[in-house]
Design an enzyme around this catalytic site. Structure first.
Site, mmCIF file in Angstrom:
data_model
loop_
_atom_site.group_PDB
_atom_site.id
_atom_site.type_symbol
_atom_site.label_atom_id
_atom_site.label_comp_id
_atom_site.label_asym_id
_atom_site.label_seq_id
_atom_site.Cartn_x
_atom_site.Cartn_y
_atom_site.Cartn_z
ATOM 1 N N GLY A 2 21.465 -12.581 -37.898
ATOM 2 C CA GLY A 2 22.618 -12.109 -38.662
ATOM 3 C C GLY A 2 23.830 -12.326 -37.783
ATOM 4 N N GLU A 3 24.639 -11.296 -37.626
ATOM 5 C CA GLU A 3 25.832 -11.388 -36.775
ATOM 6 C C GLU A 3 25.720 -10.268 -35.733
ATOM 7 O OE1 GLU A 3 28.277 -13.627 -36.524
ATOM 8 O OE2 GLU A 3 28.942 -12.324 -34.901
ATOM 9 N N SER A 4 25.501 -10.646 -34.485
ATOM 10 C CA SER A 4 25.178 -9.630 -33.475
ATOM 11 C C SER A 4 26.326 -8.647 -33.236
ATOM 12 C CB SER A 4 24.751 -10.278 -32.168
ATOM 13 O OG SER A 4 25.723 -11.189 -31.729
ATOM 14 N N CYS A 46 17.261 -14.642 -33.026
ATOM 15 C CA CYS A 46 18.661 -15.042 -33.112
ATOM 16 C C CYS A 46 19.615 -13.886 -32.771
ATOM 17 C CB CYS A 46 18.915 -15.655 -34.479
ATOM 18 S SG CYS A 46 20.246 -16.843 -34.415
ATOM 19 N N ARG A 58 25.666 -16.450 -26.378
ATOM 20 C CA ARG A 58 25.783 -16.569 -27.838
ATOM 21 C C ARG A 58 26.197 -17.981 -28.241
ATOM 22 N NH1 ARG A 58 29.777 -13.291 -30.787
ATOM 23 N NH2 ARG A 58 28.453 -13.736 -32.578
ATOM 24 N N ILE A 105 20.434 -21.666 -36.180
ATOM 25 C CA ILE A 105 21.639 -21.376 -36.963
ATOM 26 C C ILE A 105 22.586 -20.581 -36.062
ATOM 27 C CG2 ILE A 105 22.543 -20.302 -39.068
ATOM 28 C CD1 ILE A 105 19.625 -20.444 -40.194
ATOM 29 N N ARG A 106 23.629 -21.215 -35.559
ATOM 30 C CA ARG A 106 24.528 -20.596 -34.556
ATOM 31 C C ARG A 106 23.681 -19.837 -33.510
ATOM 32 N NH1 ARG A 106 27.911 -16.661 -36.130
ATOM 33 N NH2 ARG A 106 26.621 -16.196 -37.920
ATOM 34 N N HIS A 142 14.730 -19.379 -36.043
ATOM 35 C CA HIS A 142 14.292 -18.552 -37.176
ATOM 36 C C HIS A 142 12.873 -18.900 -37.604
ATOM 37 C CE1 HIS A 142 18.095 -16.489 -38.205
ATOM 38 N NE2 HIS A 142 18.622 -17.516 -37.561
ATOM 39 N N GLU A 195 10.916 -17.177 -39.289
ATOM 40 C CA GLU A 195 10.612 -16.607 -40.610
ATOM 41 C C GLU A 195 10.933 -17.609 -41.716
ATOM 42 O OE1 GLU A 195 13.084 -15.940 -38.706
ATOM 43 O OE2 GLU A 195 14.927 -15.592 -39.837
HETATM 44 N N1 GLN Z 1 25.547 -16.448 -33.689
HETATM 45 C C1 GLN Z 1 25.044 -15.242 -34.216
HETATM 46 C C2 GLN Z 1 25.316 -14.068 -33.293
HETATM 47 O O1 GLN Z 1 25.488 -14.212 -32.127
HETATM 48 C C3 GLN Z 1 23.553 -15.308 -34.460
HETATM 49 C C4 GLN Z 1 23.250 -16.231 -35.626
HETATM 50 C C5 GLN Z 1 21.961 -15.946 -36.307
HETATM 51 O O2 GLN Z 1 21.398 -14.861 -36.169
HETATM 52 N N2 GLN Z 1 21.520 -16.890 -37.097
HETATM 53 O O3 GLN Z 1 25.344 -13.000 -33.744
#
Ligand code: GLN
Length: 198
Positions: free
Chosen positions: A54-56, A83, A110, A138-139, A174, A176
């Protein structure tokens, strides 16, 4: 009595983790429940916890708001963190907006593999498994260093993208997504070895 696996649902890709762990439990012939949770009191119901992607920065803020830092630090089961979850679980992270949980002996960088548009699939090598794993990045963060309490588990392009420590497993990508359950099954196997009562 089966294994209770709780997916922390403050933010991120929760339903994919619930589905993957349900499939992994049935593939391994184990009884158990997989559920999502949002409150600190639910942590005591879990044998294992998933910290999803998600977004940390957002998840860190919500963990604080919901008073979940201390119960997570005191949790004695296994944590499966992917992630953004990996960004949170280490002892050090290169972004002051994220308060690290300090549960695993790793330092994390990150967004090490670029921005959203650079999201991609990479071949991941798993230690002890000679079949490559298709990792969805993904990022994604990278594990910058692994301290003596943790052990690298996965590599992609010479970077460490997975590690284990006791019953915990963390992955930059990921697992999952894509239907390959090898890492979920390995997590369950390790969890069983650390908590023989399960
Ligand atoms: N870049 C996101 C973060 O640092 C992580 C991205 C993800 O969970 N797919 O929060």
């Amino acid at each position: 009595m089966g294994i209770n696996i709780g997916v922390c649902a403050l933010q991120g890709d929760v339903s994919e983790h619930v589905a993957a762990f349900k499939a992994a439990l049935s593939a391994s012939g184990q009884e158990g429940e997989v559920f999502s949770f949002r409150r600190a009191v639910d942590i005591s119901r879990c044998d294992a916890i998933v910290l999803p992607g998600g977004e940390s920065t957002t998840i860190s803020r919500l963990l604080r708001k919901n008073d979940m830092y201390d119960p997570l630090r005191a949790f004695r089961g296994g944590i499966f963190a992917t992630c953004a979850g990996l960004v949170l679980i280490g002892r050090e992270v290169d972004d002051p907006r994220v308060e690290p949980l300090g549960i695993m002996d790793i330092a994390v960088g990150r967004n090490a593999f670029g921005r959203q548009r650079d999201s991609c699939e990479r071949a991941v090598t798993i230690t002890g498994d000679n079949r490559p794993f298709r990792g969805y990045f993904i990022r994604a963060p990278v594990i910058l260093s692994v301290g003596p309490d943790a052990m690298p588990l996965c590599y992609a392009d010479h970077s460490v993208v997975g590690a284990v420590q006791g019953p915990h497993m963390v992955l930059s990508f990921h697992p999952e997504l894509g239907g390959d359950l090898r890492l979920h099954l390995l997590f369950l196997e390790r969890l069983g070895a650390y908590t023989p009562a399960l």
